[in-house]
Motif scaffolding. Sequence first.
Motif, PDB file in Angstrom:
ATOM      1  N   GLU A 272      -8.393   3.770  66.966  1.00 20.97           N
ATOM      2  CA  GLU A 272      -8.982   4.333  68.171  1.00 20.97           C
ATOM      3  C   GLU A 272      -7.961   4.502  69.287  1.00 20.97           C
ATOM      4  O   GLU A 272      -8.158   4.066  70.420  1.00 20.97           O
ATOM      5  CB  GLU A 272     -10.175   3.492  68.634  1.00 20.97           C
ATOM      6  CG  GLU A 272     -11.327   3.493  67.657  1.00 20.97           C
ATOM      7  CD  GLU A 272     -12.540   2.745  68.157  1.00 20.97           C
ATOM      8  OE1 GLU A 272     -12.427   1.963  69.125  1.00 20.97           O
ATOM      9  OE2 GLU A 272     -13.616   2.956  67.579  1.00 20.97           O
TER      10      GLU A 272
ATOM     11  N   ASN B  91      -8.343   7.390  64.165  1.00 20.65           N
ATOM     12  CA  ASN B  91      -9.739   6.956  64.223  1.00 20.65           C
ATOM     13  C   ASN B  91      -9.850   5.466  63.916  1.00 20.65           C
ATOM     14  O   ASN B  91     -10.655   4.761  64.510  1.00 20.65           O
ATOM     15  CB  ASN B  91     -10.571   7.780  63.233  1.00 20.65           C
ATOM     16  CG  ASN B  91     -12.042   7.750  63.568  1.00 20.65           C
ATOM     17  OD1 ASN B  91     -12.411   7.653  64.725  1.00 20.65           O
ATOM     18  ND2 ASN B  91     -12.879   7.853  62.542  1.00 20.65           N
TER      19      ASN B  91
ATOM     20  N   SER C 111      -4.502   4.538  74.731  1.00 16.21           N
ATOM     21  CA  SER C 111      -5.919   4.522  74.355  1.00 16.21           C
ATOM     22  C   SER C 111      -6.711   5.642  75.018  1.00 16.21           C
ATOM     23  O   SER C 111      -7.877   5.850  74.711  1.00 16.21           O
ATOM     24  CB  SER C 111      -6.543   3.164  74.677  1.00 16.21           C
ATOM     25  OG  SER C 111      -6.415   2.888  76.050  1.00 16.21           O
TER      26      SER C 111
ATOM     27  N   TYR D 104      -4.443  11.484  66.765  1.00 11.58           N
ATOM     28  CA  TYR D 104      -5.450  10.469  67.061  1.00 11.58           C
ATOM     29  C   TYR D 104      -5.710   9.656  65.804  1.00 11.58           C
ATOM     30  O   TYR D 104      -5.897  10.202  64.718  1.00 11.58           O
ATOM     31  CB  TYR D 104      -6.763  11.105  67.531  1.00 11.58           C
ATOM     32  CG  TYR D 104      -7.826  10.081  67.825  1.00 11.58           C
ATOM     33  CD1 TYR D 104      -7.747   9.293  68.959  1.00 11.58           C
ATOM     34  CD2 TYR D 104      -8.893   9.888  66.953  1.00 11.58           C
ATOM     35  CE1 TYR D 104      -8.712   8.332  69.235  1.00 11.58           C
ATOM     36  CE2 TYR D 104      -9.867   8.928  67.223  1.00 11.58           C
ATOM     37  CZ  TYR D 104      -9.764   8.156  68.358  1.00 11.58           C
ATOM     38  OH  TYR D 104     -10.710   7.205  68.630  1.00 11.58           O
TER      39      TYR D 104
END
Length: 118
Positions: A22, A19, A40, A17
């Motif tokens: 996103e 950050n 997403s 993932y």
Amino acid sequence: MTQNIIEYKEFIGSVNYSNTDECFYGKIEGIDDLVTFEGSSVKELKKAFQQAVNDYIALCVEAGKEPYKSVKGSFNIRIEPKLHYHAIYTALKNGMSLNQFVAEAIKNNIDKKVLNHS
């Protein structure tokens, strides 16, 4: 033990993932090429992974190439000397070479679905 992987058609994809962006992203593991995917959401990531696998398989078929990572059947491992000694001792005690012992230990711990398909 939680692992950040997904599986499809005997392919494994890493799951990460970002950050900053996103989004979820990953790559197909266990192949000689670099094939990535992203989404997403978890649902989008899974769909992108499956599409990446399908596309990769199609490209390999078209190119007449084996899709899985090429292996030669030998590899080096690093373990603590005491464990190495115990492996040799146990192998000898069971009338096996160290290679036979290690191969048997690996075989006994491989995912049975994978082993039965080979």
